[in-house]
Motif scaffolding. Structure first.
Motif, PDB file in Angstrom:
ATOM      1  N   TYR A 100      50.990 -15.195  18.798  1.00 49.42           N
ATOM      2  CA  TYR A 100      52.241 -15.411  19.596  1.00 49.42           C
ATOM      3  C   TYR A 100      52.781 -13.990  19.651  1.00 49.42           C
ATOM      4  CZ  TYR A 100      54.106 -17.137  15.169  1.00 49.42           C
ATOM      5  OH  TYR A 100      54.199 -17.119  13.886  1.00 49.42           O
ATOM      6  N   ARG A 154      45.088 -10.531  13.001  1.00 48.12           N
ATOM      7  CA  ARG A 154      45.861  -9.825  14.112  1.00 48.12           C
ATOM      8  C   ARG A 154      46.926  -9.293  13.575  1.00 48.12           C
ATOM      9  NH1 ARG A 154      44.556 -15.127  14.956  1.00 48.12           N
ATOM     10  NH2 ARG A 154      43.399 -15.563  16.842  1.00 48.12           N
ATOM     11  N   ILE A 155      47.838  -9.667  12.487  1.00 49.03           N
ATOM     12  CA  ILE A 155      48.859  -9.063  12.208  1.00 49.03           C
ATOM     13  C   ILE A 155      48.595  -7.696  10.965  1.00 49.03           C
ATOM     14  CG2 ILE A 155      50.988  -9.420  10.531  1.00 49.03           C
ATOM     15  CD1 ILE A 155      50.675 -12.357  11.444  1.00 49.03           C
ATOM     16  N   ASP A 174      39.206  -8.092   3.142  1.00 55.27           N
ATOM     17  CA  ASP A 174      38.800  -9.316   4.047  1.00 55.27           C
ATOM     18  C   ASP A 174      37.418  -9.883   4.303  1.00 55.27           C
ATOM     19  OD1 ASP A 174      38.713 -10.897   6.543  1.00 55.27           O
ATOM     20  OD2 ASP A 174      40.616 -10.050   6.981  1.00 55.27           O
ATOM     21  N   THR A 232      54.515 -11.323   3.931  1.00 59.01           N
ATOM     22  CA  THR A 232      54.946 -12.000   5.024  1.00 59.01           C
ATOM     23  C   THR A 232      54.267 -13.102   5.355  1.00 59.01           C
ATOM     24  OG1 THR A 232      54.173 -10.408   6.459  1.00 59.01           O
ATOM     25  CG2 THR A 232      56.351  -9.966   5.672  1.00 59.01           C
ATOM     26  N   ASP A 258      59.252 -12.592   2.713  1.00 55.03           N
ATOM     27  CA  ASP A 258      59.889 -13.222   4.149  1.00 55.03           C
ATOM     28  C   ASP A 258      59.304 -14.871   3.965  1.00 55.03           C
ATOM     29  OD1 ASP A 258      61.105 -13.523   6.796  1.00 55.03           O
ATOM     30  OD2 ASP A 258      58.923 -13.995   7.322  1.00 55.03           O
TER      31      ASP A 258
HETATM   32  P1  NAI Z   1      44.573 -14.230  11.548  1.00 56.28           P
HETATM   33  O1  NAI Z   1      43.757 -15.374  11.241  1.00 56.28           O
HETATM   34  O2  NAI Z   1      44.426 -13.421  12.893  1.00 56.28           O
HETATM   35  O3  NAI Z   1      44.021 -13.049  10.231  1.00 56.28           O
HETATM   36  C1  NAI Z   1      44.046 -13.708   8.903  1.00 56.28           C
HETATM   37  C2  NAI Z   1      42.902 -12.763   8.112  1.00 56.28           C
HETATM   38  O4  NAI Z   1      42.908 -13.033   6.933  1.00 56.28           O
HETATM   39  C3  NAI Z   1      41.506 -13.004   8.844  1.00 56.28           C
HETATM   40  O5  NAI Z   1      41.060 -11.718   9.288  1.00 56.28           O
HETATM   41  C4  NAI Z   1      40.836 -13.672   7.597  1.00 56.28           C
HETATM   42  O6  NAI Z   1      39.423 -13.228   7.687  1.00 56.28           O
HETATM   43  C5  NAI Z   1      41.661 -12.877   6.491  1.00 56.28           C
HETATM   44  N1  NAI Z   1      41.132 -13.825   5.247  1.00 56.28           N
HETATM   45  C6  NAI Z   1      40.979 -15.206   5.123  1.00 56.28           C
HETATM   46  N2  NAI Z   1      40.761 -15.303   3.761  1.00 56.28           N
HETATM   47  C7  NAI Z   1      41.061 -14.082   3.087  1.00 56.28           C
HETATM   48  C8  NAI Z   1      40.883 -13.694   1.802  1.00 56.28           C
HETATM   49  N3  NAI Z   1      40.516 -14.626   0.859  1.00 56.28           N
HETATM   50  N4  NAI Z   1      41.274 -12.599   1.514  1.00 56.28           N
HETATM   51  C9  NAI Z   1      41.423 -11.570   2.536  1.00 56.28           C
HETATM   52  N5  NAI Z   1      41.358 -11.885   3.732  1.00 56.28           N
HETATM   53  C10 NAI Z   1      41.332 -13.027   4.191  1.00 56.28           C
HETATM   54  O7  NAI Z   1      45.906 -14.524  11.234  1.00 56.28           O
HETATM   55  P2  NAI Z   1      47.365 -13.661  11.418  1.00 56.28           P
HETATM   56  O8  NAI Z   1      48.049 -13.964  12.894  1.00 56.28           O
HETATM   57  O9  NAI Z   1      47.227 -12.409  11.336  1.00 56.28           O
HETATM   58  O10 NAI Z   1      48.300 -14.162  10.550  1.00 56.28           O
HETATM   59  C11 NAI Z   1      48.151 -13.918   9.075  1.00 56.28           C
HETATM   60  C12 NAI Z   1      49.027 -14.848   8.243  1.00 56.28           C
HETATM   61  O11 NAI Z   1      50.405 -14.556   8.498  1.00 56.28           O
HETATM   62  C13 NAI Z   1      49.123 -16.460   8.831  1.00 56.28           C
HETATM   63  O12 NAI Z   1      48.006 -17.026   8.349  1.00 56.28           O
HETATM   64  C14 NAI Z   1      50.305 -16.922   8.402  1.00 56.28           C
HETATM   65  O13 NAI Z   1      50.205 -17.615   7.495  1.00 56.28           O
HETATM   66  C15 NAI Z   1      51.283 -15.730   8.310  1.00 56.28           C
HETATM   67  N6  NAI Z   1      52.290 -15.633   9.498  1.00 56.28           N
HETATM   68  C16 NAI Z   1      53.528 -15.562   8.825  1.00 56.28           C
HETATM   69  C17 NAI Z   1      54.523 -15.481  10.022  1.00 56.28           C
HETATM   70  C18 NAI Z   1      55.861 -15.221   9.616  1.00 56.28           C
HETATM   71  O14 NAI Z   1      57.062 -15.480  10.161  1.00 56.28           O
HETATM   72  N7  NAI Z   1      56.290 -14.809   8.433  1.00 56.28           N
HETATM   73  C19 NAI Z   1      54.220 -15.659  11.277  1.00 56.28           C
HETATM   74  C20 NAI Z   1      52.865 -15.636  11.775  1.00 56.28           C
HETATM   75  C21 NAI Z   1      52.021 -15.970  10.672  1.00 56.28           C
END
Ligand code: NAI
Length: 339
Positions: A100, A154-155, A174, A232, A258
């Motif tokens: 988002y 993404r993040i 990753d 975060t 966070d």
């Molecule tokens: P995403 O799915 O785009 O990226 C997550 C990445 O983590 C992927 O590249 C994946 O391969 C990697 N990953 C998976 N297992 C792993 C491991 N064991 N070691 C290292 N990397 C690993 O998700 P996105 O959108 O980047 O979000 C990441 C996290 O941020 C979400 O899962 C969520 O928990 C958190 N988040 C927190 C928010 C907040 O307000 N604080 C808001 C949105 C997301």
């Protein structure tokens, strides 16, 4: 579709109502979190809309199934709070908002790094009290420092872009290295090497059995002494008690959070006229080098608008063809992990 929308705040109502104008779903806004106790409030709703601290474990899903719920529409990217196997067995579809605004979270992460490093939160209070002394406010140049990013989805990718602008050297870990990050100059290495070399370590992986308590008593000695830890992602990626020990021993020089393991009983509520019952959290608040925000990294206008639009889109698609746009299932996770 009739939708029971749990854990709603005024801002959720505003953005979801706007997104729903064309769609015309019957949204029932509920303040309370979804749990075994509150699940009966979803009676008559074909869809349940939930947020990060709602409980979607097996008992809750079974209760929802009996009430006729067919879709769980998450207003979040993370889905660690859902028992996907139980959902599959019950025939309940689960949809989420995969992206988002990675910018919202990456920018908030940067805000934590900058505020912690230059002690902006301490400086703000001091200046308001007429204290202009600089002792205790010493920071370091970000330029040239090594920042480790765990999870370059993404993040993590957006954060890498931002940090390059600050002149940082970037390491990452990753299981699926991101080619866009590699093109930026990010070096992918083993987790242990990221831990050992990072002046700042930022966590952006999902919470899974593999990432649960990634930072814990046994991994503390792997960190560069005096490093800054920023989380975060999800609270349970770090073991809070171990991190408190790391802070006391100086292994962790500063901590920006966070998210918190036990945040469900604290965050998103005004508890300012009560005392904090969680002793671990209360201990964290005593450190001058700890900065905590209450799961607000996602909280931008753009992110809320996108969350609302995608959520309503998921519900509409499910209503029209029995299949939401951004469904998540055990099978999809297993396929992603093995690819
Ligand atoms: P995403 O799915 O785009 O990226 C997550 C990445 O983590 C992927 O590249 C994946 O391969 C990697 N990953 C998976 N297992 C792993 C491991 N064991 N070691 C290292 N990397 C690993 O998700 P996105 O959108 O980047 O979000 C990441 C996290 O941020 C979400 O899962 C969520 O928990 C958190 N988040 C927190 C928010 C907040 O307000 N604080 C808001 C949105 C997301």
């Amino acid at each position: 579709m009739r939708v029971a929308v749990f854990s709603t705040k005024p801002y959720d109502r505003q953005f979801l109502s706007t997104a729903n104008e064309g769609a015309g779903h019957d949204l029932w806004f509920l303040d309370m979190r979804l749990s075994v106790e509150t699940a009966p409030l979803a009676r008559g709703a074909e869809a349940v809309c939930a947020f990060v601290n709602d409980d979607l474990g097996k008992p809750v899903l079974e209760a929802l199934d009996e009430l006729g719920t067919r879709l769980v529409a998450l207003r979040s990217a993370g889905f660690n709070n859902v028992d996907l196997e139980a959902a599959r067995d019950l025939g309940i579809r689960v949809a989420r908002v995969p992206a988002y605004s990675p910018h919202a979270v990456a920018e908030h992460t940067m805000a934590l790094i900058l505020a912690l490093n230059r002690k902006i939160y301490r400086a703000y209070n001091r200046v308001r009290e007429g204290n202009f002394a600089l002792d205790g406010l010493l920071g370091f140049d970000l330029n040239g420092k090594t920042v480790g990013i765990v999870g370059t989805g993404r993040i993590g990718e957006v954060l890498a872009h931002i940090l390059i602008g600050f002149g940082c050297r970037l390491l990452a870990n990753d299981p699926l290295p991101n080619p866009a990050c590699e093109r930026l100059g990010v070096t992918f290495v083993e987790r242990e090497e990221v831990f050992a070399q990072s002046d700042i370590l930022s966590l952006h992986c999902p919470l899974t059995p593999e990432t649960h308590h990634m930072i814990r008593a046994e991994t503390l000695p792997l960190l560069k002494p005096g490093m800054m830890l920023v989380n975060t992602s999800r609270g349970a990626v770090i073991e809070t008690r171990a991190v408190i020990r790391g802070l006391k021993e100086g292994i962790i020089g500063s901590l920006g959070l966070d998210v918190y393991e036990e945040e469900a009983d604290l965050f998103f509520q005004d508890l300012s006229d009560r005392f904090i019952r969680d002793d671990v959290f209360a201990r964290l608040l005593t450190f001058p080098n700890v900065l905590i925000t209450g799961h607000q990294a996602f909280f931008t206008k753009e992110a809320l608008a996108n969350i609302a639009q995608t959520t309503i889109g998921n519900i509409t698609a499910f209503g029209e063809c029995g299949c939401a746009d951004h469904e998540i299932s055990v099978e999809k996770i297993v396929r992603a992990e093995s690819s």
